[in-house]
Design a protein around this motif. Structure first.
Motif, mmCIF file in Angstrom:
data_model
loop_
_atom_site.group_PDB
_atom_site.id
_atom_site.type_symbol
_atom_site.label_atom_id
_atom_site.label_comp_id
_atom_site.label_asym_id
_atom_site.label_seq_id
_atom_site.Cartn_x
_atom_site.Cartn_y
_atom_site.Cartn_z
ATOM 1 N N SER A 75 -12.150 -5.978 -6.813
ATOM 2 C CA SER A 75 -10.466 -7.272 -6.502
ATOM 3 C C SER A 75 -8.967 -6.071 -6.799
ATOM 4 O O SER A 75 -9.119 -4.877 -7.711
ATOM 5 C CB SER A 75 -11.038 -7.517 -7.883
ATOM 6 N N ASP A 76 -8.013 -6.848 -5.803
ATOM 7 C CA ASP A 76 -7.284 -6.393 -6.537
ATOM 8 C C ASP A 76 -6.793 -6.504 -8.094
ATOM 9 O O ASP A 76 -5.840 -5.269 -8.374
ATOM 10 C CB ASP A 76 -6.056 -7.646 -5.866
ATOM 11 N N ASP A 77 -6.751 -7.235 -8.572
ATOM 12 C CA ASP A 77 -6.410 -7.226 -10.597
ATOM 13 C C ASP A 77 -6.746 -6.043 -11.095
ATOM 14 O O ASP A 77 -5.645 -5.036 -11.299
ATOM 15 C CB ASP A 77 -7.305 -8.318 -10.912
ATOM 16 N N ASN A 78 -8.167 -5.531 -10.191
ATOM 17 C CA ASN A 78 -8.829 -4.760 -10.989
ATOM 18 C C ASN A 78 -8.154 -2.914 -10.002
ATOM 19 O O ASN A 78 -7.796 -2.451 -11.270
ATOM 20 C CB ASN A 78 -10.108 -4.376 -11.052
ATOM 21 N N LEU A 79 -7.966 -3.221 -9.063
ATOM 22 C CA LEU A 79 -7.818 -2.493 -8.137
ATOM 23 C C LEU A 79 -5.648 -2.318 -9.149
ATOM 24 O O LEU A 79 -5.076 -0.929 -9.089
ATOM 25 C CB LEU A 79 -6.466 -2.213 -6.596
ATOM 26 N N ALA A 80 -4.484 -2.864 -9.660
ATOM 27 C CA ALA A 80 -3.785 -2.760 -9.691
ATOM 28 C C ALA A 80 -3.906 -2.520 -11.508
ATOM 29 O O ALA A 80 -2.603 -1.863 -11.951
ATOM 30 C CB ALA A 80 -3.372 -4.414 -9.646
ATOM 31 N N SER A 81 -4.634 -2.671 -12.345
ATOM 32 C CA SER A 81 -4.571 -2.228 -13.788
ATOM 33 C C SER A 81 -4.528 -0.964 -14.011
ATOM 34 O O SER A 81 -4.160 -0.374 -14.512
ATOM 35 C CB SER A 81 -4.960 -3.453 -14.381
ATOM 36 N N ALA A 82 -6.100 -0.838 -12.566
ATOM 37 C CA ALA A 82 -6.087 0.704 -12.799
ATOM 38 C C ALA A 82 -5.019 1.625 -13.023
ATOM 39 O O ALA A 82 -5.327 2.593 -12.504
ATOM 40 C CB ALA A 82 -7.372 1.005 -12.057
ATOM 41 N N TYR A 83 -4.576 1.664 -10.836
ATOM 42 C CA TYR A 83 -3.313 1.769 -10.696
ATOM 43 C C TYR A 83 -2.472 2.403 -11.896
ATOM 44 O O TYR A 83 -1.816 3.602 -12.129
ATOM 45 C CB TYR A 83 -2.684 1.164 -9.995
ATOM 46 N N ASP A 84 -1.664 0.948 -12.314
ATOM 47 C CA ASP A 84 -1.350 0.675 -13.724
ATOM 48 C C ASP A 84 -1.410 1.790 -14.966
ATOM 49 O O ASP A 84 -0.934 3.159 -15.520
ATOM 50 C CB ASP A 84 -0.972 -0.241 -14.893
ATOM 51 N N MET A 85 -2.530 1.932 -15.351
ATOM 52 C CA MET A 85 -3.444 2.927 -16.492
ATOM 53 C C MET A 85 -3.201 4.259 -15.609
ATOM 54 O O MET A 85 -2.618 5.260 -17.012
ATOM 55 C CB MET A 85 -4.731 2.728 -16.571
ATOM 56 N N ASP A 101 -0.507 5.658 -5.244
ATOM 57 C CA ASP A 101 0.079 4.954 -3.841
ATOM 58 C C ASP A 101 -0.981 4.878 -2.077
ATOM 59 O O ASP A 101 -0.887 4.496 -1.928
ATOM 60 C CB ASP A 101 1.970 5.232 -3.237
ATOM 61 N N ASP A 102 -0.596 6.697 -2.497
ATOM 62 C CA ASP A 102 -1.820 7.072 -1.121
ATOM 63 C C ASP A 102 -3.459 6.466 -1.162
ATOM 64 O O ASP A 102 -3.400 5.247 0.090
ATOM 65 C CB ASP A 102 -2.445 8.370 -1.148
ATOM 66 N N VAL A 103 -4.264 6.875 -1.977
ATOM 67 C CA VAL A 103 -5.234 5.643 -2.394
ATOM 68 C C VAL A 103 -5.058 3.962 -1.853
ATOM 69 O O VAL A 103 -5.795 3.455 -1.802
ATOM 70 C CB VAL A 103 -6.284 6.073 -3.342
ATOM 71 N N SER A 104 -3.967 3.716 -3.093
ATOM 72 C CA SER A 104 -4.154 1.981 -2.876
ATOM 73 C C SER A 104 -3.755 1.954 -1.076
ATOM 74 O O SER A 104 -4.401 0.122 -0.768
ATOM 75 C CB SER A 104 -2.477 1.955 -4.028
ATOM 76 N N ALA A 105 -2.773 1.964 -1.031
ATOM 77 C CA ALA A 105 -2.454 1.363 0.478
ATOM 78 C C ALA A 105 -4.259 1.725 1.761
ATOM 79 O O ALA A 105 -3.683 0.838 1.908
ATOM 80 C CB ALA A 105 -1.174 2.377 0.706
ATOM 81 N N PHE A 106 -4.454 2.983 1.584
ATOM 82 C CA PHE A 106 -5.812 3.616 1.959
ATOM 83 C C PHE A 106 -6.614 2.117 2.082
ATOM 84 O O PHE A 106 -7.178 1.210 2.566
ATOM 85 C CB PHE A 106 -6.295 4.838 2.130
ATOM 86 N N VAL A 107 -7.091 1.826 0.875
ATOM 87 C CA VAL A 107 -8.114 0.483 0.286
ATOM 88 C C VAL A 107 -7.562 -0.578 0.593
ATOM 89 O O VAL A 107 -8.345 -1.794 0.485
ATOM 90 C CB VAL A 107 -8.585 0.848 -1.181
ATOM 91 N N ARG A 108 -6.258 -0.735 0.693
ATOM 92 C CA ARG A 108 -5.909 -2.530 0.889
ATOM 93 C C ARG A 108 -5.768 -2.316 2.362
ATOM 94 O O ARG A 108 -6.267 -3.944 2.710
ATOM 95 C CB ARG A 108 -4.816 -2.587 0.515
ATOM 96 N N GLN A 109 -6.075 -1.459 3.456
ATOM 97 C CA GLN A 109 -6.486 -1.709 4.264
ATOM 98 C C GLN A 109 -7.661 -2.208 4.904
ATOM 99 O O GLN A 109 -7.898 -2.709 5.777
ATOM 100 C CB GLN A 109 -6.179 -1.035 5.330
ATOM 101 N N HIS A 110 -8.476 -1.926 3.721
ATOM 102 C CA HIS A 110 -9.938 -1.961 4.091
ATOM 103 C C HIS A 110 -11.045 -3.706 3.520
ATOM 104 O O HIS A 110 -9.778 -4.052 2.381
ATOM 105 C CB HIS A 110 -11.172 -0.639 3.103
#
Ligand code: MRU
Length: 374
Positions: A75-85, A101-110
């Motif tokens: 989920s987006d929420d889990n992606l965001a909280s893992a990013y912050d951690m 940033d690189d991985v987050s931007a890439f996976v959000r395209q999927h």
């Protein structure tokens, strides 16, 4: 690089196809222990504890940390909280944020169902790109060493001083500062490395000396305070260090003590080079001294030292009187004016905004896009 004769990277995907392997660098050089990371929390923990370390490597491990997080919950929420951690694990090396940033931007395209595979694919690509960048740094740094070698008597080594560990163990493979050294050594140019012990955590004494030894590169470990003396006596031909964050104008943030080596090098006419992979450039910043967040680590790293006792035990001893406070700023900033050149994957360039923007227009424009979005 070779570990006990076997080519080994500092981070890898385990044979199960999803968990992530690293070497516990807090146990080197005494023990080679591999750790298996099963979650984003594991990845954040090994970065914060410095079981894995070095600017490019913590970026690569964090990239896999996001893949592990998404495997548990895409989920987006889990992606965001893992990013912050993961981002909070260490503050100074900008590679961490760059990789997240690189991985987050890439996976959000999927789509959600494709995100896990996309994250693993991008993390693996970041690792391969790091190796390619370091190989290019090695190629571009080689002529600097060759030029000094031609002024030497046959067989006399080029003496290179390095600080901390900007080697294979700080990257996925080969290292940044060490890449020109390994390239020269492998090409038959005699090199000898003065390895700063790098108090308080001794990454030079325990990690750089270890990996140079594994690769057969002649080296001598010196106390951090010895470099200036050796430079005064003509025993250092050049300095090559790594960097955790280099600002848009070329100020270089690296392990504490690097700045003093740059001052000594300038005073003695010794060239001072920095191995700089592009993910370590922070075009958003200008004045490194004022703007780069400097990690303040635990005082115990200063008040205590670990090592092997004569009977083979690994132990820790306290080296200050009871009650003496200690401070532990982990990085310092070398102003661009003290840097002879930045050895990047696109060539050796001046430490200046003009040269960095000319060499990396694609990266500089990403910064402008980020600023516009903020
Ligand atoms: O605190 P560390 O051990 O992560 O610091 C490492 C360094 O300062 C390295 O020189 C830097 O990360 C460059 S690594 C190629």
């Amino acid at each position: 690089m070779k570990l006990n004769g076997v080519a080994t990277r500092s981070v890898w995907l385990e044979p199960d196809g999803w968990s992530v392997g690293i070497i516990d660098q807090t146990l080197l050089p005494w023990q080679v222990v591999r750790l298996q990371l099963l979650s984003a929390a594991d990845a954040a923990h090994v970065i914060a504890s410095m079981q894995t370390r070095g600017a490019p490597l913590i970026g690569a491990v964090a990239a896999y940390g996001l893949a592990l997080a998404l495997r548990a919950d895409a989920s987006d929420d889990n992606l965001a909280s893992a990013y912050d951690m993961l981002l909070a694990a260490r503050p100074t090396a900008v590679n961490l944020r760059w990789a997240l940033d690189d991985v987050s931007a890439f996976v959000r395209q999927h789509s959600r169902s494709d995100r896990v595979e996309a994250a693993y694919r991008r993390a693996a690509a970041i690792c391969d790109e790091d190796v390619a960048i370091n190989e290019a740094i090695g190629r571009h740094g080689l002529p600097l060493i060759e030029a000094i070698a031609t002024r030497k008597a046959p067989g006399e080594p080029v003496n290179i001083l390095t600080h901390c560990n900007a080697g294979w163990l700080a990257t996925v493979d080969l290292g940044t500062a060490t890449a020109p050294i390994y390239t020269a050594h492998d090409g038959g140019i005699p090199v000898h490395v003065f390895v700063d012990e790098t108090r308080p955590r001794n990454q030079g004494a325990s990690l750089t000396a270890f990996e140079l030894g594994q690769h057969g590169v002649p080296h001598t470990v010196i106390a951090d305070n010895a470099g200036g003396h050796l430079m005064q006596h003509g025993q250092v031909d050049m300095v090559i260090v790594g960097t955790d964050r280099t600002t848009g104008r070329g100020d270089v943030c690296n392990k504490i003590g690097t700045y003093l080596k740059a001052l000594a090098a300038r005073d003695n006419g010794v060239p001072f080079y920095v191995g700089l992979p592009s993910p370590t450039i922070d075009f958003a910043l200008d004045d490194g001294v004022a703007e780069i967040p400097i990690e303040q680590r635990s005082a115990i790293e200063v008040t205590a030292m670990s090592g092997r006792t004569p009977d083979g035990r690994i132990g820790t001893v306290t080296i200050v009187p009871d009650g003496s406070p200690a401070a532990n700023p982990a990085f310092d900033v070398t102003p661009a004016r003290l840097v002879t050149g930045l050895i990047t994957e696109r060539g050796v360039i001046e430490a200046s905004r003009e040269a960095l923007e000319r060499t990396f227009p694609d990266h500089a424009s990403r910064r402008h896009k980020r600023e516009a979005a903020e």
